[in-house]
Design a protein around this motif. Sequence first.
Motif, PDB file in Angstrom:
ATOM      1  N   ALA A  53     -18.229  -6.203   4.552  1.00  0.00           N
ATOM      2  CA  ALA A  53     -16.920  -6.733   4.633  1.00  0.00           C
ATOM      3  C   ALA A  53     -15.993  -5.564   5.034  1.00  0.00           C
ATOM      4  O   ALA A  53     -14.868  -6.070   5.977  1.00  0.00           O
ATOM      5  CB  ALA A  53     -16.558  -7.420   3.213  1.00  0.00           C
ATOM      6  N   LEU A  54     -15.651  -4.529   4.534  1.00  0.00           N
ATOM      7  CA  LEU A  54     -14.872  -3.381   4.936  1.00  0.00           C
ATOM      8  C   LEU A  54     -14.958  -3.192   6.350  1.00  0.00           C
ATOM      9  O   LEU A  54     -13.937  -3.091   7.190  1.00  0.00           O
ATOM     10  CB  LEU A  54     -15.195  -2.272   4.145  1.00  0.00           C
ATOM     11  CG  LEU A  54     -14.509  -2.189   2.637  1.00  0.00           C
ATOM     12  CD1 LEU A  54     -14.888  -0.919   2.026  1.00  0.00           C
ATOM     13  CD2 LEU A  54     -13.010  -2.432   2.724  1.00  0.00           C
TER      14      LEU A  54
ATOM     15  N   THR B 211     -13.030  -4.545  -6.776  1.00  0.00           N
ATOM     16  CA  THR B 211     -13.181  -3.118  -6.212  1.00  0.00           C
ATOM     17  C   THR B 211     -12.721  -3.488  -4.759  1.00  0.00           C
ATOM     18  O   THR B 211     -12.224  -2.592  -4.002  1.00  0.00           O
ATOM     19  CB  THR B 211     -14.572  -2.450  -6.288  1.00  0.00           C
ATOM     20  OG1 THR B 211     -14.655  -2.147  -7.894  1.00  0.00           O
ATOM     21  CG2 THR B 211     -14.541  -1.233  -5.641  1.00  0.00           C
ATOM     22  N   LEU B 212     -13.518  -4.259  -4.077  1.00  0.00           N
ATOM     23  CA  LEU B 212     -13.440  -4.654  -2.761  1.00  0.00           C
ATOM     24  C   LEU B 212     -12.028  -5.048  -2.189  1.00  0.00           C
ATOM     25  O   LEU B 212     -11.298  -4.760  -1.324  1.00  0.00           O
ATOM     26  CB  LEU B 212     -14.499  -5.662  -2.223  1.00  0.00           C
ATOM     27  CG  LEU B 212     -14.285  -6.226  -0.706  1.00  0.00           C
ATOM     28  CD1 LEU B 212     -14.557  -4.890   0.170  1.00  0.00           C
ATOM     29  CD2 LEU B 212     -15.486  -7.115  -0.530  1.00  0.00           C
ATOM     30  N   VAL B 213     -11.547  -6.235  -3.179  1.00  0.00           N
ATOM     31  CA  VAL B 213      -9.933  -6.409  -3.030  1.00  0.00           C
ATOM     32  C   VAL B 213      -9.113  -5.289  -2.976  1.00  0.00           C
ATOM     33  O   VAL B 213      -8.032  -5.083  -1.998  1.00  0.00           O
ATOM     34  CB  VAL B 213      -9.539  -7.455  -4.272  1.00  0.00           C
ATOM     35  CG1 VAL B 213      -8.055  -7.563  -4.129  1.00  0.00           C
ATOM     36  CG2 VAL B 213     -10.404  -8.768  -3.971  1.00  0.00           C
ATOM     37  N   ARG B 214      -9.190  -4.295  -3.952  1.00  0.00           N
ATOM     38  CA  ARG B 214      -8.287  -3.357  -3.885  1.00  0.00           C
ATOM     39  C   ARG B 214      -8.464  -2.283  -2.521  1.00  0.00           C
ATOM     40  O   ARG B 214      -7.738  -1.724  -2.100  1.00  0.00           O
ATOM     41  CB  ARG B 214      -8.536  -2.342  -5.254  1.00  0.00           C
ATOM     42  CG  ARG B 214      -7.965  -2.984  -6.541  1.00  0.00           C
ATOM     43  CD  ARG B 214      -8.190  -1.951  -7.606  1.00  0.00           C
ATOM     44  NE  ARG B 214      -7.399  -2.432  -8.738  1.00  0.00           N
ATOM     45  CZ  ARG B 214      -7.979  -3.064  -9.586  1.00  0.00           C
ATOM     46  NH1 ARG B 214      -9.466  -3.499  -9.432  1.00  0.00           N
ATOM     47  NH2 ARG B 214      -7.351  -3.687 -10.711  1.00  0.00           N
ATOM     48  N   GLN B 215      -9.723  -2.124  -2.086  1.00  0.00           N
ATOM     49  CA  GLN B 215     -10.073  -1.325  -0.880  1.00  0.00           C
ATOM     50  C   GLN B 215      -9.320  -1.904   0.257  1.00  0.00           C
ATOM     51  O   GLN B 215      -8.726  -1.414   1.026  1.00  0.00           O
ATOM     52  CB  GLN B 215     -11.349  -0.988  -0.722  1.00  0.00           C
ATOM     53  CG  GLN B 215     -12.140  -0.143  -1.798  1.00  0.00           C
ATOM     54  CD  GLN B 215     -13.469   0.072  -1.609  1.00  0.00           C
ATOM     55  OE1 GLN B 215     -14.072  -0.151  -0.665  1.00  0.00           O
ATOM     56  NE2 GLN B 215     -14.049   0.543  -2.637  1.00  0.00           N
ATOM     57  N   ILE B 216      -9.702  -3.486   0.377  1.00  0.00           N
ATOM     58  CA  ILE B 216      -9.017  -3.942   1.485  1.00  0.00           C
ATOM     59  C   ILE B 216      -7.488  -4.043   1.541  1.00  0.00           C
ATOM     60  O   ILE B 216      -7.104  -3.577   2.475  1.00  0.00           O
ATOM     61  CB  ILE B 216      -9.567  -5.564   1.656  1.00  0.00           C
ATOM     62  CG1 ILE B 216     -11.023  -5.458   1.981  1.00  0.00           C
ATOM     63  CG2 ILE B 216      -8.648  -6.369   2.622  1.00  0.00           C
ATOM     64  CD1 ILE B 216     -11.482  -6.870   1.668  1.00  0.00           C
ATOM     65  N   LEU B 217      -6.857  -4.277   0.441  1.00  0.00           N
ATOM     66  CA  LEU B 217      -5.401  -4.363   0.604  1.00  0.00           C
ATOM     67  C   LEU B 217      -4.701  -2.647   0.381  1.00  0.00           C
ATOM     68  O   LEU B 217      -3.752  -2.917   0.962  1.00  0.00           O
ATOM     69  CB  LEU B 217      -4.906  -5.035  -0.792  1.00  0.00           C
ATOM     70  CG  LEU B 217      -5.550  -6.318  -1.016  1.00  0.00           C
ATOM     71  CD1 LEU B 217      -4.818  -6.968  -2.363  1.00  0.00           C
ATOM     72  CD2 LEU B 217      -4.865  -7.273   0.158  1.00  0.00           C
TER      73      LEU B 217
ATOM     74  N   PRO C 101      -2.755  -4.202   3.966  1.00  0.00           N
ATOM     75  CA  PRO C 101      -1.946  -4.934   2.868  1.00  0.00           C
ATOM     76  C   PRO C 101      -1.541  -6.260   3.176  1.00  0.00           C
ATOM     77  O   PRO C 101      -1.303  -6.920   2.500  1.00  0.00           O
ATOM     78  CB  PRO C 101      -0.742  -3.989   2.427  1.00  0.00           C
ATOM     79  CG  PRO C 101      -0.667  -3.163   3.658  1.00  0.00           C
ATOM     80  CD  PRO C 101      -1.973  -3.154   4.288  1.00  0.00           C
ATOM     81  N   GLN C 102      -1.478  -6.575   4.828  1.00  0.00           N
ATOM     82  CA  GLN C 102      -0.842  -7.849   5.229  1.00  0.00           C
ATOM     83  C   GLN C 102      -2.032  -8.779   4.923  1.00  0.00           C
ATOM     84  O   GLN C 102      -1.899 -10.025   5.208  1.00  0.00           O
ATOM     85  CB  GLN C 102      -0.478  -7.812   6.662  1.00  0.00           C
ATOM     86  CG  GLN C 102      -1.550  -7.757   7.750  1.00  0.00           C
ATOM     87  CD  GLN C 102      -2.206  -6.128   7.583  1.00  0.00           C
ATOM     88  OE1 GLN C 102      -1.898  -5.190   6.929  1.00  0.00           O
ATOM     89  NE2 GLN C 102      -3.196  -5.916   8.395  1.00  0.00           N
ATOM     90  N   THR C 103      -3.371  -8.556   4.802  1.00  0.00           N
ATOM     91  CA  THR C 103      -4.384  -9.414   4.523  1.00  0.00           C
ATOM     92  C   THR C 103      -4.465 -10.065   3.268  1.00  0.00           C
ATOM     93  O   THR C 103      -4.118  -9.358   2.446  1.00  0.00           O
ATOM     94  CB  THR C 103      -5.936  -8.476   4.691  1.00  0.00           C
ATOM     95  OG1 THR C 103      -5.921  -7.776   5.949  1.00  0.00           O
ATOM     96  CG2 THR C 103      -7.106  -9.472   4.744  1.00  0.00           C
TER      97      THR C 103
ATOM     98  N   GLY D 294      -5.311  -7.879  -6.976  1.00  0.00           N
ATOM     99  CA  GLY D 294      -4.408  -8.633  -6.062  1.00  0.00           C
ATOM    100  C   GLY D 294      -4.663  -9.562  -5.011  1.00  0.00           C
ATOM    101  O   GLY D 294      -4.126  -9.816  -4.098  1.00  0.00           O
ATOM    102  N   ILE D 295      -5.541 -10.406  -5.384  1.00  0.00           N
ATOM    103  CA  ILE D 295      -6.266 -11.814  -4.673  1.00  0.00           C
ATOM    104  C   ILE D 295      -4.946 -12.535  -4.633  1.00  0.00           C
ATOM    105  O   ILE D 295      -3.946 -12.573  -5.604  1.00  0.00           O
ATOM    106  CB  ILE D 295      -7.277 -12.467  -5.114  1.00  0.00           C
ATOM    107  CG1 ILE D 295      -7.119 -13.033  -6.679  1.00  0.00           C
ATOM    108  CG2 ILE D 295      -8.659 -11.607  -5.436  1.00  0.00           C
ATOM    109  CD1 ILE D 295      -8.174 -13.999  -6.993  1.00  0.00           C
ATOM    110  N   HIS D 296      -4.887 -13.466  -3.676  1.00  0.00           N
ATOM    111  CA  HIS D 296      -3.911 -14.357  -3.384  1.00  0.00           C
ATOM    112  C   HIS D 296      -4.205 -15.799  -3.740  1.00  0.00           C
ATOM    113  O   HIS D 296      -3.379 -16.617  -3.805  1.00  0.00           O
ATOM    114  CB  HIS D 296      -3.396 -14.366  -1.992  1.00  0.00           C
ATOM    115  CG  HIS D 296      -3.096 -12.789  -1.606  1.00  0.00           C
ATOM    116  ND1 HIS D 296      -3.868 -12.034  -0.979  1.00  0.00           N
ATOM    117  CD2 HIS D 296      -1.854 -12.202  -1.775  1.00  0.00           C
ATOM    118  CE1 HIS D 296      -3.163 -10.747  -0.788  1.00  0.00           C
ATOM    119  NE2 HIS D 296      -2.052 -10.758  -1.208  1.00  0.00           N
TER     120      HIS D 296
END
Length: 167
Positions: A61-62, A86-92, A96-98, A119-121
Amino acid sequence: MACAAAAIVAVPIPARLRAVPRRIRVLTVDSQPLVQEGLAAMINREDDMTVVATASTGAEALDDVRRHRPDVVTLDLLLPDMRGETLVRQILAQFPQTRIVAITCARSHVHARRALDAGIHGYLSKAAPVCELVHAIRQVRAGERMIPGPVPVQAAGCRLEEAQWKQ
């Protein structure tokens, strides 16, 4: 030597060109191929959405987020190689616009709270109807949040209500 003359044709240009909105670019992340393919098929049926990649692990995913820069990531929180939050934090942290929508069969409020804290939306059950999924993707892409409610969360002896979830 003969010279060929080309006719010049005047084509009127409309006063206002119609802007075609860009499709919402989606990455689906789920360890189960059947779920990946199902999500991709449902999303690709929408005129305003396209799945740019699918991933089975957090590491994939990353890589796919870096390569394809999706607008929205649909993410199962239960991945084989890392925790969803953990993945959410790494992506954002990197992009950060994702926007991220968790789509999970995890029923624990602890999973939901961790994902929200990361930080999920958006947060959906895999039992949700397709119309809810596409609505969530559009809503989070537009900058809103899609969190179920009212869902009380029991965590560390304190009760958190829906109002606290929406932040």
